[in-house]
Design an enzyme around this catalytic site. Structure first.
Site, PDB file in Angstrom:
ATOM      1  N   TYR A 118      49.685  59.541  38.717  1.00 45.93           N
ATOM      2  CA  TYR A 118      50.017  58.238  38.166  1.00 45.93           C
ATOM      3  C   TYR A 118      50.493  57.292  39.265  1.00 45.93           C
ATOM      4  O   TYR A 118      51.568  57.461  39.831  1.00 45.93           O
ATOM      5  CB  TYR A 118      51.115  58.360  37.109  1.00 45.93           C
TER       6      TYR A 118
ATOM      7  N   HIS B  58      46.600  69.418  35.456  1.00 40.39           N
ATOM      8  CA  HIS B  58      46.326  68.080  34.940  1.00 40.39           C
ATOM      9  C   HIS B  58      44.836  67.852  34.684  1.00 40.39           C
ATOM     10  O   HIS B  58      44.030  67.888  35.600  1.00 40.39           O
ATOM     11  CB  HIS B  58      46.851  67.039  35.937  1.00 40.39           C
TER      12      HIS B  58
END
Length: 254
Positions: free
Chosen positions: A59, A124
């Site tokens: 992110y 992820h």
């Protein structure tokens, strides 16, 4: 925030707020956020009873972890008062679920977060890698990290729901503690519900993220990178415009 409540997460023993703080916006994923606002939002969330914070080195190219780390450090509360989850395998430069990279990754994340350990480390978006590598290499590497005390529990994340059953049916029981699914438990998609009995039978905790479908169900609409079909994005825009027309009409009448 009255009645926020606390829940367990599978068989982990963790007690987390029923609402968590998804920290991707701190990485400017949905628009620019000032550092002081990022820190203030974490502090306010904690004040309101939210004790679960989820982030990733992906992110904002590590920015989310850095901002969350600064915010948690300045909370000035004992470490056991909040639960932190971060991820591995997906980075700004691409995907790498190798044992070497995920082992290196946790040290980098801990440094950015100003922590000695994270409560949950998740692989992820595993659908972008080899699921067999996740089973045979990544999860065993995370098990070793668990033994060092750098992580407490192991999770996997992904968009398509089939990835969870594929991995959980192939790893030893108890190897995966948590799954994070997103965009499948909201008003436009409830398909995660069908998987819940299976996950319960495996003793796996469930984190459901993006209840607003990554911006699709918001006034501002989805960002350009949103994976929704163009037809769905168009419908969202039409609904938005109709809503504004209705608001203006009511205001004019009033």
């Amino acid at each position: 925030m009255a009645g926020i409540g606390v829940r367990g997460v599978g068989n982990t023993g963790l007690k987390v707020s029923s609402l968590g703080f998804g920290a991707s916006p701190l990485g400017n994923v949905f628009g620019n956020v000032k550092e002081e606002d990022a820190i203030a939002s974490v502090h306010e969330a904690f004040r309101l009873g939210i004790n679960f914070f989820d982030t990733s080195p992906y992110y904002g190219g590590t920015l989310s972890e850095k901002m969350l780390g600064k915010a948690l450090k300045t909370l000035m509360v004992p470490r056991d008062q909040y639960v932190v989850s971060t991820k591995c395998g997906r980075y700004a430069e691409g995907f790498d679920f190798s044992a070497e990279r995920v082992t290196q990754s946790i040290d980098e994340s801990l440094a950015r977060l100003n922590l000695d350990y994270v409560d949950i480390l998740q692989c992820h978006d595993i659908e972008f890698g080899s699921l067999d590598q996740i089973v045979n290499e990544t999860i065993p590497a995370l098990q070793k990290l668990k033994e060092t005390g750098k992580i407490r529990y192991i999770g996997i994340t992904g968009l398509p729901l089939y990835v969870f059953t594929y991995v959980l049916d192939r790893v030893p029981s108890g190897s995966v503690d948590v799954i994070l699914s997103y965009c499948h438990y909201s008003i436009n998609d409830t398909s995660l519900e069908d998987l819940l009995p299976y996950l319960k039978s495996k003793g796996v905790g469930v984190i459901t993220a993006s209840p607003l479908s990554m911006g699709l169900l918001t006034e501002n609409g989805p960002p350009e990178w949103h994976p929704a079909p163009s037809e769905l994005k168009l419908l969202q825009l039409i609904a938005k415009l109709r809503g504004r027309i209705s608001q203006n009409y009511l205001c004019n009448i009033a």
